[in-house]
Enzyme design. Structure first.
Site, PDB file in Angstrom:
ATOM      1  N   GLY A   1       0.443  -1.273  -0.321  1.00  0.00           N
ATOM      2  CA  GLY A   1       0.136  -0.331   0.161  1.00  0.00           C
ATOM      3  C   GLY A   1       0.852   1.051  -0.055  1.00  0.00           C
ATOM      4  O   GLY A   1       1.759   1.226   0.145  1.00  0.00           O
TER       5      GLY A   1
ATOM      6  N   LEU B   1       1.381   3.572   2.235  1.00  0.00           N
ATOM      7  CA  LEU B   1       2.240   3.771   3.655  1.00  0.00           C
ATOM      8  C   LEU B   1       3.667   2.830   3.194  1.00  0.00           C
ATOM      9  O   LEU B   1       4.577   2.963   3.640  1.00  0.00           O
ATOM     10  CB  LEU B   1       1.584   3.586   4.623  1.00  0.00           C
ATOM     11  CG  LEU B   1       2.426   4.330   5.905  1.00  0.00           C
ATOM     12  CD1 LEU B   1       3.305   5.134   5.743  1.00  0.00           C
ATOM     13  CD2 LEU B   1       1.655   3.941   7.284  1.00  0.00           C
TER      14      LEU B   1
ATOM     15  N   ASP C   1      -1.191 -12.765   5.409  1.00  0.00           N
ATOM     16  CA  ASP C   1      -2.569 -12.904   5.050  1.00  0.00           C
ATOM     17  C   ASP C   1      -2.743 -12.370   6.462  1.00  0.00           C
ATOM     18  O   ASP C   1      -3.247 -13.148   7.659  1.00  0.00           O
ATOM     19  CB  ASP C   1      -3.561 -13.491   4.192  1.00  0.00           C
ATOM     20  CG  ASP C   1      -5.341 -13.478   4.717  1.00  0.00           C
ATOM     21  OD1 ASP C   1      -5.314 -12.444   4.852  1.00  0.00           O
ATOM     22  OD2 ASP C   1      -5.873 -13.802   3.665  1.00  0.00           O
TER      23      ASP C   1
ATOM     24  N   ALA D   1      -4.762  -2.306   5.208  1.00  0.00           N
ATOM     25  CA  ALA D   1      -6.112  -1.765   5.954  1.00  0.00           C
ATOM     26  C   ALA D   1      -7.447  -2.046   4.813  1.00  0.00           C
ATOM     27  O   ALA D   1      -7.077  -1.961   3.753  1.00  0.00           O
ATOM     28  CB  ALA D   1      -5.776  -0.133   6.301  1.00  0.00           C
TER      29      ALA D   1
ATOM     30  N   THR E   1      -7.222   6.821  11.405  1.00  0.00           N
ATOM     31  CA  THR E   1      -8.228   7.644  10.519  1.00  0.00           C
ATOM     32  C   THR E   1      -8.148   8.979  11.465  1.00  0.00           C
ATOM     33  O   THR E   1      -8.890   8.874  12.531  1.00  0.00           O
ATOM     34  CB  THR E   1      -8.457   7.240   9.214  1.00  0.00           C
ATOM     35  OG1 THR E   1      -9.074   8.354   8.695  1.00  0.00           O
ATOM     36  CG2 THR E   1      -9.692   6.318  10.294  1.00  0.00           C
ATOM     37  N   ASP E   2      -8.080  10.647  10.702  1.00  0.00           N
ATOM     38  CA  ASP E   2      -8.816  11.462  10.965  1.00  0.00           C
ATOM     39  C   ASP E   2     -11.379  11.673  10.674  1.00  0.00           C
ATOM     40  O   ASP E   2     -11.381  12.036  11.701  1.00  0.00           O
ATOM     41  CB  ASP E   2      -8.619  12.616   9.952  1.00  0.00           C
ATOM     42  CG  ASP E   2      -8.639  12.477   8.518  1.00  0.00           C
ATOM     43  OD1 ASP E   2      -8.765  11.502   8.150  1.00  0.00           O
ATOM     44  OD2 ASP E   2      -8.788  13.552   8.042  1.00  0.00           O
TER      45      ASP E   2
ATOM     46  N   TYR F   1     -16.059   3.503   7.362  1.00  0.00           N
ATOM     47  CA  TYR F   1     -14.875   3.270   7.136  1.00  0.00           C
ATOM     48  C   TYR F   1     -14.365   3.565   8.589  1.00  0.00           C
ATOM     49  O   TYR F   1     -13.467   3.340   9.036  1.00  0.00           O
ATOM     50  CB  TYR F   1     -14.268   3.714   6.042  1.00  0.00           C
ATOM     51  CG  TYR F   1     -12.938   4.357   6.050  1.00  0.00           C
ATOM     52  CD1 TYR F   1     -11.676   2.552   5.799  1.00  0.00           C
ATOM     53  CD2 TYR F   1     -12.071   5.211   6.393  1.00  0.00           C
ATOM     54  CE1 TYR F   1     -10.557   3.878   5.789  1.00  0.00           C
ATOM     55  CE2 TYR F   1     -10.723   5.769   6.600  1.00  0.00           C
ATOM     56  CZ  TYR F   1     -10.244   4.439   6.362  1.00  0.00           C
ATOM     57  OH  TYR F   1      -8.929   5.018   6.694  1.00  0.00           O
TER      58      TYR F   1
ATOM     59  N   TRP G   1      -5.636  12.326   4.030  1.00  0.00           N
ATOM     60  CA  TRP G   1      -5.889  12.620   3.175  1.00  0.00           C
ATOM     61  C   TRP G   1      -4.451  12.194   2.516  1.00  0.00           C
ATOM     62  O   TRP G   1      -3.701  12.526   2.328  1.00  0.00           O
ATOM     63  CB  TRP G   1      -5.741  14.603   2.846  1.00  0.00           C
ATOM     64  CG  TRP G   1      -7.335  15.079   3.730  1.00  0.00           C
ATOM     65  CD1 TRP G   1      -8.159  14.393   4.722  1.00  0.00           C
ATOM     66  CD2 TRP G   1      -7.502  16.078   3.019  1.00  0.00           C
ATOM     67  NE1 TRP G   1      -8.778  14.919   4.329  1.00  0.00           N
ATOM     68  CE2 TRP G   1      -8.251  16.719   4.711  1.00  0.00           C
ATOM     69  CE3 TRP G   1      -6.699  17.368   1.822  1.00  0.00           C
ATOM     70  CZ2 TRP G   1      -9.108  17.545   3.807  1.00  0.00           C
ATOM     71  CZ3 TRP G   1      -7.587  18.628   2.596  1.00  0.00           C
ATOM     72  CH2 TRP G   1      -8.541  18.395   2.559  1.00  0.00           C
TER      73      TRP G   1
HETATM   74  N1  LIG Z   1      -5.304   6.799   2.364  1.00  0.00           N
HETATM   75  C1  LIG Z   1      -6.210   8.181   3.399  1.00  0.00           C
HETATM   76  O1  LIG Z   1      -6.331   8.665   2.724  1.00  0.00           O
HETATM   77  C2  LIG Z   1      -5.991   7.483   4.447  1.00  0.00           C
HETATM   78  C3  LIG Z   1      -6.550   8.461   5.354  1.00  0.00           C
HETATM   79  C4  LIG Z   1      -6.000   8.472   6.917  1.00  0.00           C
HETATM   80  C5  LIG Z   1      -6.201   7.221   7.282  1.00  0.00           C
HETATM   81  N2  LIG Z   1      -5.312   6.682   6.545  1.00  0.00           N
HETATM   82  C6  LIG Z   1      -4.797   5.012   6.731  1.00  0.00           C
HETATM   83  O2  LIG Z   1      -3.233   4.980   6.337  1.00  0.00           O
HETATM   84  C7  LIG Z   1      -3.448   3.108   6.495  1.00  0.00           C
HETATM   85  C8  LIG Z   1      -2.291   3.307   5.622  1.00  0.00           C
HETATM   86  O3  LIG Z   1      -3.403   3.421   4.506  1.00  0.00           O
HETATM   87  P1  LIG Z   1      -3.042   3.081   2.535  1.00  0.00           P
HETATM   88  O4  LIG Z   1      -3.260   4.492   2.088  1.00  0.00           O
HETATM   89  O5  LIG Z   1      -0.786   3.247   2.870  1.00  0.00           O
HETATM   90  O6  LIG Z   1      -3.552   1.650   2.833  1.00  0.00           O
HETATM   91  P2  LIG Z   1      -3.441   1.183   1.704  1.00  0.00           P
HETATM   92  O7  LIG Z   1      -2.717   1.613  -0.008  1.00  0.00           O
HETATM   93  O8  LIG Z   1      -4.640   1.494   1.019  1.00  0.00           O
HETATM   94  O9  LIG Z   1      -2.618   0.185   1.762  1.00  0.00           O
HETATM   95  C9  LIG Z   1      -3.399  -0.890   2.299  1.00  0.00           C
HETATM   96  C10 LIG Z   1      -2.852  -2.568   2.154  1.00  0.00           C
HETATM   97  O10 LIG Z   1      -2.895  -3.582   2.268  1.00  0.00           O
HETATM   98  C11 LIG Z   1      -3.267  -4.293   1.603  1.00  0.00           C
HETATM   99  N3  LIG Z   1      -3.982  -5.473   1.993  1.00  0.00           N
HETATM  100  C12 LIG Z   1      -5.438  -5.817   2.044  1.00  0.00           C
HETATM  101  N4  LIG Z   1      -5.997  -6.921   3.099  1.00  0.00           N
HETATM  102  C13 LIG Z   1      -5.007  -7.632   3.690  1.00  0.00           C
HETATM  103  C14 LIG Z   1      -4.803  -8.548   4.221  1.00  0.00           C
HETATM  104  N5  LIG Z   1      -5.779  -9.627   4.392  1.00  0.00           N
HETATM  105  N6  LIG Z   1      -3.684  -9.085   4.799  1.00  0.00           N
HETATM  106  C15 LIG Z   1      -2.003  -8.619   4.267  1.00  0.00           C
HETATM  107  N7  LIG Z   1      -2.671  -6.870   3.713  1.00  0.00           N
HETATM  108  C16 LIG Z   1      -3.551  -7.054   3.027  1.00  0.00           C
HETATM  109  C17 LIG Z   1      -3.895  -3.338   0.474  1.00  0.00           C
HETATM  110  O11 LIG Z   1      -3.526  -4.455  -0.168  1.00  0.00           O
HETATM  111  P3  LIG Z   1      -4.692  -4.584  -1.465  1.00  0.00           P
HETATM  112  O12 LIG Z   1      -4.395  -3.777  -1.881  1.00  0.00           O
HETATM  113  O13 LIG Z   1      -4.780  -6.047  -2.498  1.00  0.00           O
HETATM  114  O14 LIG Z   1      -6.343  -4.720  -1.076  1.00  0.00           O
HETATM  115  C18 LIG Z   1      -2.944  -3.259   0.362  1.00  0.00           C
HETATM  116  O15 LIG Z   1      -1.854  -3.012  -0.156  1.00  0.00           O
HETATM  117  C19 LIG Z   1      -4.386   2.778   6.705  1.00  0.00           C
HETATM  118  O16 LIG Z   1      -4.645   2.071   8.017  1.00  0.00           O
HETATM  119  C20 LIG Z   1      -5.510   3.680   6.298  1.00  0.00           C
HETATM  120  O17 LIG Z   1      -6.476   3.231   6.766  1.00  0.00           O
HETATM  121  C21 LIG Z   1      -5.650   6.525   5.323  1.00  0.00           C
END
Ligand SMILES: NC(=O)c1ccc[n+]([C@@H]2O[C@H](COP(=O)([O-])OP(=O)(O)OC[C@H]3O[C@@H](n4cnc5c(N)ncnc54)[C@H](OP(=O)(O)O)[C@@H]3O)[C@@H](O)[C@H]2O)c1
Length: 286
Positions: free
Chosen positions: A10, A12, A40, A64, A105-106, A129, A154
């Site tokens: 993902g 981060l 997983d 996530a 998250t916010d 969410y 964000w």
């Molecule tokens: N994105 C935002 O704007 C945002 C804002 C505030 C907080 N956050 C938080 O920041 C954190 C990082 O976010 P991000 O944007 O980096 O998330 P992301 O890009 O969606 O990455 C999440 C990763 O987890 C993987 N995943 C899904 N199911 C899984 C499983 N069963 N086992 C292992 N890995 C699995 C996903 O794979 P797939 O892609 O194949 O599903 C993806 O590679 C999260 O906790 C998110 O809630 C994000």
């Protein structure tokens, strides 16, 4: 020190991997970057066996369910990833007496406040969410031993899908783009958050149980953010401010979700870059 990063494909996770130079060894740290294909995290037995096999010393949970609108109809999937998984990781980390760094998250807030949210403000999520992420925090607090929860907002990166990449694509296709101007927050370049996480690791004391807020400095709307993206990239597309009521999405978002970062700055002596400087850095790579 052996560091397990879950959900490492993902946004981060990839930034943490990039900062650790894509090398498995950085100084005293050995990183294990895993995503669903290798570990997983919905399977607690797999987590237990992985950390035993690799003698893991700390877990950074980047896995996530982050599809905010889709979560409204995929509630069970969101609950599994955002609630059950943090519980599993917190439990396994506690059993092995190791710290867990978990990201939230916010969107746990309702946006009714008119000045930045501190860690102790009462959450009141508006979406599936947000609710699942808040429950995930509660699970970490309930099952965890030593943990740090970092709420961020964000998030964007040169990796994966995000607002910055979507605006870049649409702005190249269209002459005009309407973007909401009445949702106020602060962007976070995932590289900056990754850097803070890596810096925090040696400072986590046994028994630490804390929530922190982190985003880039500044307060803007999605309209301001989109306008900056096209301006910095010199794209000929007019960004038009629109109101949330005219841009309906299945998930309700907080109108104000600026996070107060005083606690993380003071606790770990963190310098936080301004959102525009970080955006420029990211856009240079796209
Ligand atoms: N994105 C935002 O704007 C945002 C804002 C505030 C907080 N956050 C938080 O920041 C954190 C990082 O976010 P991000 O944007 O980096 O998330 P992301 O890009 O969606 O990455 C999440 C990763 O987890 C993987 N995943 C899904 N199911 C899984 C499983 N069963 N086992 C292992 N890995 C699995 C996903 O794979 P797939 O892609 O194949 O599903 C993806 O590679 C999260 O906790 C998110 O809630 C994000």
């Amino acid at each position: 020190m052996n560091v397990l990063v879950t959900g490492a494909k993902g946004q981060l996770g990839k930034e943490i991997e990039k900062l650790s130079s894509g090398q498995l060894w950085t100084g005293e740290r050995k990183f294990f970057f895993t995503d669903i294909d290798e570990l997983d995290v919905t399977d607690i037995a797999s987590i237990r066996s992985y950390i035993t096999q690799k003698t893991i010393d700390i877990i950074i949970n980047c896995a996530a369910y982050t599809a905010v609108n889709k979560a409204e109809t995929e509630k069970e999937k969101a609950k599994l990833l955002n609630e059950a998984v943090p519980a599993y990781l917190a439990l396994v980390a506690r059993e092995s007496n190791m710290p867990l760094i978990h990201i939230s998250t916010d969107f746990v807030f309702d946006g009714e406040k008119k000045h930045p949210y501190v860690e102790t403000d009462k959450p009141n999520p508006l979406s599936v969410y947000g609710r699942t992420k808040l429950e995930g925090e509660y699970e970490v607090i309930k099952h965890g031993g030593t943990f740090i929860i970092i709420r961020t907002s964000w998030l964007y990166s040169e990796f994966g899908n995000n607002f910055v990449k979507t605006i870049l694509r649409l702005a190249k296709e269209k002459k005009e783009l309407g973007v909401v101007s009445d949702q106020i927050g602060a962007p976070t370049y995932a590289e900056d958050l990754a850097s803070v996480i890596l810096g925090i690791i040696p400072n986590i004391q046994n028994g630490t149980r804390e929530i922190f807020h982190y985003s880039n400095e500044g307060v803007i709307s999605w309209y301001d953010f989109a306008k900056a993206i096209v301006d910095i990239k010199n794209i000929n597309c007019k960004i038009i401010p629109i109101e949330t009521k005219d841009y309906l999405t299945s998930a309700v978002r907080p109108l104000y979700s600026v996070l107060d970062k005083t606690k993380i700055k003071e606790t770990f002596d963190v310098q936080i870059p301004e959102w525009r400087d970080s955006l420029k850095r990211c856009l240079n790579r796209l």
